[in-house]
Design a protein around this motif. Structure first.
Motif, PDB file in Angstrom:
ATOM      1  N   VAL A  88       0.807  -1.227   0.000  1.00 21.24           N
ATOM      2  CA  VAL A  88       0.000   0.000   0.000  1.00 21.24           C
ATOM      3  C   VAL A  88       0.837   1.273   0.000  1.00 21.24           C
ATOM      4  N   MET A  89       1.694   1.438   1.000  1.00 22.81           N
ATOM      5  CA  MET A  89       2.278   2.743   1.268  1.00 22.81           C
ATOM      6  C   MET A  89       3.053   3.317   0.074  1.00 22.81           C
ATOM      7  N   GLU A  90       3.837   2.482  -0.602  1.00 21.20           N
ATOM      8  CA  GLU A  90       4.666   2.983  -1.691  1.00 21.20           C
ATOM      9  C   GLU A  90       3.862   3.270  -2.953  1.00 21.20           C
ATOM     10  N   LYS A  91       2.613   2.801  -3.011  1.00 21.96           N
ATOM     11  CA  LYS A  91       1.773   2.999  -4.200  1.00 21.96           C
ATOM     12  C   LYS A  91       0.689   4.055  -3.994  1.00 21.96           C
ATOM     13  N   SER A  92       0.301   4.265  -2.744  1.00 22.34           N
ATOM     14  CA  SER A  92      -0.858   5.106  -2.448  1.00 22.34           C
ATOM     15  C   SER A  92      -0.561   6.589  -2.643  1.00 22.34           C
ATOM     16  N   GLU A  93      -1.576   7.305  -3.078  1.00 23.69           N
ATOM     17  CA  GLU A  93      -1.502   8.769  -3.166  1.00 23.69           C
ATOM     18  C   GLU A  93      -2.209   9.420  -1.983  1.00 23.69           C
ATOM     19  N   LYS A  94      -2.649   8.606  -1.043  1.00 20.43           N
ATOM     20  CA  LYS A  94      -3.343   9.110   0.145  1.00 20.43           C
ATOM     21  C   LYS A  94      -2.498   8.874   1.387  1.00 20.43           C
ATOM     22  N   VAL A  95      -1.269   9.378   1.371  1.00 17.31           N
ATOM     23  CA  VAL A  95      -0.363   9.179   2.496  1.00 17.31           C
ATOM     24  C   VAL A  95       0.274  10.500   2.900  1.00 17.31           C
ATOM     25  N   SER A  96       0.207  10.803   4.175  1.00 14.33           N
ATOM     26  CA  SER A  96       0.892  11.959   4.750  1.00 14.33           C
ATOM     27  C   SER A  96       1.903  11.463   5.771  1.00 14.33           C
ATOM     28  N   VAL A  97       2.831  12.344   6.153  1.00 13.33           N
ATOM     29  CA  VAL A  97       3.802  11.992   7.191  1.00 13.33           C
ATOM     30  C   VAL A  97       3.753  13.049   8.289  1.00 13.33           C
ATOM     31  N   CYS A  98       3.716  12.597   9.505  1.00 13.25           N
ATOM     32  CA  CYS A  98       3.721  13.486  10.666  1.00 13.25           C
ATOM     33  C   CYS A  98       5.059  13.326  11.370  1.00 13.25           C
ATOM     34  N   PRO A  99       5.864  14.389  11.471  1.00 12.21           N
ATOM     35  CA  PRO A  99       7.181  14.269  12.109  1.00 12.21           C
ATOM     36  C   PRO A  99       7.060  13.910  13.589  1.00 12.21           C
ATOM     37  N   ALA A 100       7.885  12.984  14.022  1.00  7.70           N
ATOM     38  CA  ALA A 100       7.861  12.538  15.415  1.00  7.70           C
ATOM     39  C   ALA A 100       8.414  13.610  16.342  1.00  7.70           C
ATOM     40  N   GLU A 101       7.759  13.776  17.470  1.00  5.83           N
ATOM     41  CA  GLU A 101       8.231  14.686  18.519  1.00  5.83           C
ATOM     42  C   GLU A 101       8.850  13.885  19.664  1.00  5.83           C
ATOM     43  N   PHE A 102       9.356  12.717  19.334  1.00  2.00           N
ATOM     44  CA  PHE A 102       9.875  11.841  20.374  1.00  2.00           C
ATOM     45  C   PHE A 102      11.135  11.136  19.889  1.00  2.00           C
ATOM     46  N   ASP A 103      11.906  10.656  20.866  1.00  2.00           N
ATOM     47  CA  ASP A 103      13.064   9.821  20.576  1.00  2.00           C
ATOM     48  C   ASP A 103      12.569   8.472  20.071  1.00  2.00           C
ATOM     49  N   TRP A 104      13.430   7.746  19.367  1.00  2.00           N
ATOM     50  CA  TRP A 104      13.008   6.450  18.827  1.00  2.00           C
ATOM     51  C   TRP A 104      14.222   5.575  18.600  1.00  2.00           C
ATOM     52  N   ASN A 105      14.113   4.323  18.989  1.00  2.00           N
ATOM     53  CA  ASN A 105      15.191   3.371  18.747  1.00  2.00           C
ATOM     54  C   ASN A 105      14.560   2.022  18.459  1.00  2.00           C
TER      55      ASN A 105
END
Length: 357
Positions: free
Chosen positions: A252-269
């Motif tokens: 889905v994700m690489e083909k869809s035109e209905k995808v947004s990204v929300c930048p993380a406000e947190f650390d991540w590992n």
């Protein structure tokens, strides 16, 4: 009626990058590597004040039933554990889970937050703020919102998300990028327009279903058969094993035109190897003590120690990973932490593997 929000924690992985602690019998998500509870429990706890107790779901495999219950029963209902008949990657996993939510009374307009179970996020407030913003975008735009981790070095082991124009509290996704080489990763970092892909998604249930149907009909056609046979284990297994294996990124994700990204406000590992613990565990005596029954260090620094049932002594050694349990001992330089997989590959071909993996 206001839209409800559900969370789906994907917990069926069987990774061995934290061998000898992480095995088929007890994968990484059930280990207590940071804090005082397993990673799965920490993941569920982050949804406090975001998603109600009864609206938290875990998807895993039957072999991990007791492990899931031990880690989660005070954080989500036992009846909300979804069992995959087999591991078939994240697209079938999510399809099965959507069918289960609909059967349990979820509406197509309700939101679902899909997250892995084995990542470390120390800033819970930042996580909840980010997910809240992602929910708002998903509701307003009727899109899938992925969470983008702001990169702080040119990592070559993660996929990347390229952002486009700003929308609401996020950005349109320009495209997803495969794991880059070092020079490409440096270019991504310097541009300021790329995020690490953490595999977290927020969307209305209907959008997930529609985008699967549009971009991967060979997978989505199994939705109704799954929905109709959720109570028939044998039939469900037959259907599920007929679904093509695929990740949600490819399906889905690489083909869809209905995808947004929300930048993380947190650390991540994502805790990809033992050395990753260095950044999420407080140092003691210049060494990272994950767990031990006591220790003596003399002129030793930069070591990572996991010996929960043993006293450990280190003298005149630096920058090592030292791991032991009742069956195995592993000692290797921190810089070679990825080579644990070499041990695992050796054991897969050895008579010892059945007992040690």
């Amino acid at each position: 009626m206001s839209k409800k929000a559900y969370c789906l924690v994907m917990a069926g992985g069987k990774g061995t990058r934290f061998w000898p602690e992480s095995t088929k019998q007890k994968p990484k998500q059930y280990l207590t590597l940071t804090g005082d509870r397993p990673l799965l429990a920490q993941t569920l706890t982050r949804f406090d004040n975001l998603v109600g107790f009864d609206d938290r779901y875990i998807v895993t495999v039957k072999e991990q039933e007791k492990l899931v219950e031990a880690a989660s029963l005070d954080l989500s209902p036992k009846e909300n554990i979804i069992f995959e008949p087999a591991g078939r990657n994240t697209a079938p996993c999510i399809l099965l889970s959507l069918a289960r939510l609909i059967k349990d009374g979820a509406s197509d307009d309700d939101l679902i937050v899909v997250v892995p179970s084995d990542h470390v996020i120390l800033n819970t407030t930042g996580f909840q703020s980010t997910i809240t913003k992602a929910m708002e975008i998903a509701k307003l735009r009727k899109e899938i919102v992925t969470i983008g981790i702001v990169p702080h070095f040119p990592h070559t082991g993660f996929g990347y998300i390229q952002r486009g124009e700003q929308v609401e509290n996020g950005y349109r996704v320009e495209q997803f990028k495969e794991k880059p080489d070092f020079e490409t990763a440096k270019a991504y970092l310097s541009s300021g327009n790329f995020y690490w892909n953490a595999g977290m998604f927020v969307a209305p249930i209907s959008v997930f279903k529609e985008e699967l149907e549009l971009h991967s009909p060979e997978i989505s056609k199994f939705f109704n058969p799954l929905l109709e046979n959720l109570n028939d284990d044998q039939k469900l297994s037959e259907i599920y094993n007929s679904i093509p294996e695929d990740s949600i990124d490819y399906a889905v994700m690489e083909k869809s035109e209905k995808v947004s990204v929300c930048p993380a406000e947190f650390d991540w590992n994502d805790l990809g190897s033992w050395d990753a613990l260095e950044s999420v565990i407080e140092d003691q005596d210049e060494n990272t003590i994950v767990q031990s029954k006591g220790h003596y260090f003399e002129n030793a620094k930069g070591n990572i120690v996991f010996t929960p049932d043993r006293f450990v002594s280190l003298i005149n050694v630096d920058d090592l990973i030292v791991v032991s349990n009742e069956k195995s001992v592993v000692v290797l330089p921190k810089k070679d932490s990825q080579r644990v997989k070499n041990i695992v590959e050796f054991l897969k071909k050895s008579d010892l593997g059945e007992d040690l993996l």
